[in-house]
Design a protein around this motif. Sequence first.
Motif, PDB file in Angstrom:
ATOM      1  N   LYS A 196       0.846  -1.196   0.000  1.00  0.00           N
ATOM      2  CA  LYS A 196       0.000   0.000   0.000  1.00  0.00           C
ATOM      3  C   LYS A 196       0.878   1.241   0.000  1.00  0.00           C
ATOM      4  CE  LYS A 196      -3.362   0.160   2.928  1.00  0.00           C
ATOM      5  NZ  LYS A 196      -4.086   0.091   4.227  1.00  0.00           N
ATOM      6  N   GLN A 197       0.613   2.150  -0.927  1.00  0.00           N
ATOM      7  CA  GLN A 197       1.380   3.381  -0.989  1.00  0.00           C
ATOM      8  C   GLN A 197       1.252   4.188   0.292  1.00  0.00           C
ATOM      9  OE1 GLN A 197       3.340   4.307  -3.737  1.00  0.00           O
ATOM     10  NE2 GLN A 197       4.139   5.808  -2.313  1.00  0.00           N
ATOM     11  N   SER A 198       0.110   4.066   0.955  1.00  0.00           N
ATOM     12  CA  SER A 198      -0.123   4.820   2.190  1.00  0.00           C
ATOM     13  C   SER A 198       0.677   4.278   3.369  1.00  0.00           C
ATOM     14  CB  SER A 198      -1.612   4.799   2.536  1.00  0.00           C
ATOM     15  OG  SER A 198      -2.074   3.459   2.693  1.00  0.00           O
ATOM     16  N   ASN A 199       1.229   3.075   3.230  1.00  0.00           N
ATOM     17  CA  ASN A 199       2.052   2.479   4.288  1.00  0.00           C
ATOM     18  C   ASN A 199       3.496   2.397   3.795  1.00  0.00           C
ATOM     19  OD1 ASN A 199       3.275   1.053   6.321  1.00  0.00           O
ATOM     20  ND2 ASN A 199       2.128  -0.846   5.991  1.00  0.00           N
ATOM     21  N   PRO A 200       4.337   3.352   4.152  1.00  0.00           N
ATOM     22  CA  PRO A 200       5.712   3.375   3.624  1.00  0.00           C
ATOM     23  C   PRO A 200       6.541   2.164   4.012  1.00  0.00           C
ATOM     24  CG  PRO A 200       5.427   4.994   5.376  1.00  0.00           C
ATOM     25  CD  PRO A 200       4.072   4.484   5.047  1.00  0.00           C
ATOM     26  N   GLU A 201       6.155   1.447   5.072  1.00  0.00           N
ATOM     27  CA  GLU A 201       6.898   0.259   5.494  1.00  0.00           C
ATOM     28  C   GLU A 201       6.487  -0.988   4.713  1.00  0.00           C
ATOM     29  OE1 GLU A 201       9.424  -0.109   7.485  1.00  0.00           O
ATOM     30  OE2 GLU A 201       9.525   1.972   8.135  1.00  0.00           O
ATOM     31  N   SER A 202       5.367  -0.924   4.010  1.00  0.00           N
ATOM     32  CA  SER A 202       4.927  -2.094   3.243  1.00  0.00           C
ATOM     33  C   SER A 202       5.814  -2.276   2.015  1.00  0.00           C
ATOM     34  CB  SER A 202       3.461  -1.948   2.825  1.00  0.00           C
ATOM     35  OG  SER A 202       3.295  -0.893   1.893  1.00  0.00           O
ATOM     36  N   THR A 245      11.420  -4.121  -2.643  1.00  0.00           N
ATOM     37  CA  THR A 245      11.928  -3.088  -1.748  1.00  0.00           C
ATOM     38  C   THR A 245      10.763  -2.647  -0.864  1.00  0.00           C
ATOM     39  OG1 THR A 245      13.100  -0.979  -1.657  1.00  0.00           O
ATOM     40  CG2 THR A 245      11.525  -1.251  -3.459  1.00  0.00           C
ATOM     41  N   LYS A 246      10.852  -1.468  -0.293  1.00  0.00           N
ATOM     42  CA  LYS A 246       9.748  -0.903   0.477  1.00  0.00           C
ATOM     43  C   LYS A 246       9.291   0.385  -0.195  1.00  0.00           C
ATOM     44  CE  LYS A 246      11.288  -2.700   4.967  1.00  0.00           C
ATOM     45  NZ  LYS A 246      11.669  -2.350   6.364  1.00  0.00           N
ATOM     46  N   HIS A 247       8.026   0.737   0.031  1.00  0.00           N
ATOM     47  CA  HIS A 247       7.492   1.952  -0.575  1.00  0.00           C
ATOM     48  C   HIS A 247       8.320   3.175  -0.203  1.00  0.00           C
ATOM     49  CE1 HIS A 247       3.874   0.872  -2.768  1.00  0.00           C
ATOM     50  NE2 HIS A 247       3.563   0.006  -1.817  1.00  0.00           N
ATOM     51  N   LYS A 248       8.821   3.208   0.994  1.00  0.00           N
ATOM     52  CA  LYS A 248       9.530   4.407   1.447  1.00  0.00           C
ATOM     53  C   LYS A 248      10.883   4.591   0.754  1.00  0.00           C
ATOM     54  CE  LYS A 248      11.752   2.342   5.557  1.00  0.00           C
ATOM     55  NZ  LYS A 248      11.854   2.469   7.039  1.00  0.00           N
TER      56      LYS A 248
END
Length: 654
Positions: free
Chosen positions: A188-194, A442-445
């Motif tokens: 989810k883009q809204s969850n930078p750790e996902s 990777t991660k979104h962040k």
Amino acid sequence: MNTRKHTLVKKHSQVTDSDEYSNKLQNLCNVVIKEKTLDELKEWKANIYSTIDKVLELKQKAIEVNDSETKHKKQKIEANESSSVYPKIHGLDYELFQLSPEGLTDECQRKALEQLETYLKKQQQNFLGYQLNENVHYSKKLSFMLDVQTNNIGDPFVSGNCTVNTKIMERTVLDYFANLWHAQIPSKQSNPESYWGYVLSMGSTEGNLYALYNARDYLKGKALFKENKHLSYIRPVTETENPHAYHPVAFYSDDTHYSITKIVRALEIQTFYEIGEKEYKGQCPITSDGTWPKEVPSKNGNNGPGSVDIDKLIQLVEFFAATGSPPLIILNVGTTFKGAYDDVEEIGNRLMPILKRYKLDERIVNYDPADQTKCDTRTGYWIHVDGALGASYLPFIEKAYETGRMQQRGPKFDFSLKFVHSIVTSAHKYPGCPMPSGIYMTKHKYQIAPPDDPEYLGSPDTTFAGSRNAISPAALWCYYANTSVEKEITKAIEVENIAKYAEEKLTELDQNVYHGQLWVGRTPLSLALRFRKPNDDIIFKYSLSEMSLELDGVKTEYVHMFVMQSVTKEKIDELVHDLKQKNAFVFKPLLPVSTRKEKSNVHRIAHVPINSRVIQATNLELSFIKTCGIQWINIENQKSSMTIFISKLFYLMH
């Protein structure tokens, strides 16, 4: 009437030649016409014209046949020339596959495909040399996809306007690997750790390229994805106190896959060696004379297991961290030749205090000195894990260890370690995919904004490739839909047992027959086994991979094999039987490697002994040699093979 006859004869004399058909026409025209009516003459004239048309048609066909034969002869000559230049492949006839402007008949195509199928199945039966699982069965479930033009273009989590895609399968496959690698799901883009990732159209080379591309821009302080859609190429404010703050430095070991060297060149990412030789000459902290090695040394060099020397890596990273340079570290989970695993967890744990000391564990990136709100917080380092083989295999070894079914475990490498930024694995290696493929994650962040946002795709351009293979996600979906975690644990244990069996049999052969001259080696938990290079027939039969290693100053020629899911004990026994045969090995005297000191501004790409090395080269090879600038003398017989005496080492400038 006589006038009409004269005109008719004259006209047809202009369009006919002196062959049997034109002679026939002349005879018809010279016939004495007596007491013919006008209608009869018109009918006779029509018959003449009909005959002329037939003659011209036959002549045209004759010309076409002649042209076709000429073209066929020319194509055969070209095919012979190509087959004499291109490498010959035992079991395949190049002429059978040569294409022509007119295409090939159904019969020719059938013969070519039958020969190719026979060749591939034969090689598949004995395949040992590379990390490919040949136990694949997808045709029954996925044959329909060969008749549909599919394309997974764009971000896998945005369907886009190209509706003939398999993104629904791609997402579930990515979720599967995210679970395997302890990443947060769903994406989810809204969850930078996902997590965020995609299924690769190439193997891990594409994933390595995209990881290092992201890492470079991330460490250079470029804008993050969705940070500001109008600032995709914004650059950070240069720190006057630290000119190195946004100049990443790459670190990777001697045993790292060759793609990494290629990628850092393509992306112009400087390595510690390049910067060290240029700016800190004679100051290397890990050598007695201060010279900089080209890569981070592996543990115990070529005599070791193939994993990175952690102590030396830490020293090198700390040297550059002290200058404020952000490190880009590439670690391996299954090296190319020895299948070794770098201890990612230990490396990260030892690096974090150093990175914190030099304020690289976390830093603020400013974009506008007049507006302090235009900034973001990110790490001042990047750790990428190249798990081309091991990243999809070790998780099941870990589960077997946790349940007490194995006494060994591999090192941790996944997103359970907070300092890991990206991971890549090759799907065609393990578990097995019918074409090159892989997973990048990777991660979104950590995502960097792409340079463009092509509206017509209907999906963000967040992947390296534009058009992407849609069959690989479907094949991976079929594989994991048809198995379970428990089955995968059992398979991993079986593969490890087969690898142990191969090691035991080769070691036994070495002790009983070759008395220590077989050089058998295997890194713990590795699926790769290495031994002395046998003859060319054995190499071809088992598709063995070759590599020369310098051991104690002596050049030794090795091959390696990989125990994948398709390898059985029977196949190992057949290999050992072949290695027992007379002339299985050509025992050449071991030659010392030249100790000639290399210049710091060149990169060695090949070892060539200096003393009277003779190489046979074709015209094509000579052209290549001239293009590369190799110095040569004394060319003999330029129309065939040539004798070239190499006068010095083959170097390529940085």
